[in-house]
Design a protein around this motif. Structure first.
Motif, short mmCIF file in Angstrom:
data_model
loop_
_atom_site.label_atom_id
_atom_site.label_comp_id
_atom_site.label_asym_id
_atom_site.label_seq_id
_atom_site.Cartn_x
_atom_site.Cartn_y
_atom_site.Cartn_z
N GLU A 86 50.63 36.72 49.66
CA GLU A 86 50.42 35.99 48.41
C GLU A 86 49.28 34.98 48.57
OE1 GLU A 86 54.49 34.69 48.08
OE2 GLU A 86 54.89 36.17 46.51
N LYS B 211 46.14 36.72 48.03
CA LYS B 211 45.89 36.90 46.59
C LYS B 211 45.28 35.62 46.00
CE LYS B 211 46.15 39.15 42.69
NZ LYS B 211 45.17 40.19 42.41
N GLU C 45 41.73 35.70 46.74
CA GLU C 45 41.06 36.64 45.83
C GLU C 45 40.79 35.99 44.48
OE1 GLU C 45 43.51 40.13 45.62
OE2 GLU C 45 42.74 40.94 47.49
N TYR C 46 41.77 35.26 43.97
CA TYR C 46 41.56 34.56 42.70
C TYR C 46 40.43 33.54 42.82
CZ TYR C 46 45.84 36.32 40.45
OH TYR C 46 46.80 37.11 39.87
#
Length: 131
Positions: free
Chosen positions: A98, A101, A104-105
């Protein structure tokens, strides 16, 4: 000039979101509660929507598309954290995948910010015929 103002507002907001994501992904121990994180994200989502709504009439082309993408992305980010923090008391309990992620955002936001910055430079160059 109004487009530049709208671009600046969104760029500043994107940086706030990126800084918040960095804070969340590097949270140690029990420093940020899940409840606080979700309140912060809700506030950022609301601010981003307001900035977009106020500025959209002055945006066109890539400026509009990029700002719209940033607005949509904060909704996705908030949904991600609602899901990821479910049953967790603190942000530091987020799983490693997570956290990836979140990175990545942040990267997506950086790409949007770069597009906005490039458009601003182009507009200023055209205004002063610096090309």
């Amino acid at each position: 000039e109004k487009e530049i103002e709208a671009i600046d507002g969104m760029s500043i907001q994107i940086q706030k979101i990126k800084d918040t994501l960095q804070l969340f992904s590097s949270a140690l121990d029990e420093t940020i509660s899940s409840t606080s994180a979700l309140k912060i994200l809700s506030g950022l989502r609301n601010e981003t929507s307001i900035i977009f709504e106020k500025g959209q009439v002055n945006l066109e082309g890539i400026s509009y598309q990029s700002s719209h993408s940033a607005k949509n992305l904060i909704f996705d980010i908030e949904k991600f954290f609602i899901k990821s923090l479910k049953g967790k008391k603190y942000v530091n309990e987020i799983e490693d995948d997570e956290k990836f992620k979140i990175l990545e955002y942040r990267q997506q936001l950086t790409e949007i910010q770069n597009l906005i910055r490039d458009r601003k430079i182009e507009m200023i160059s055209n205004k002063f015929d610096l090309s």
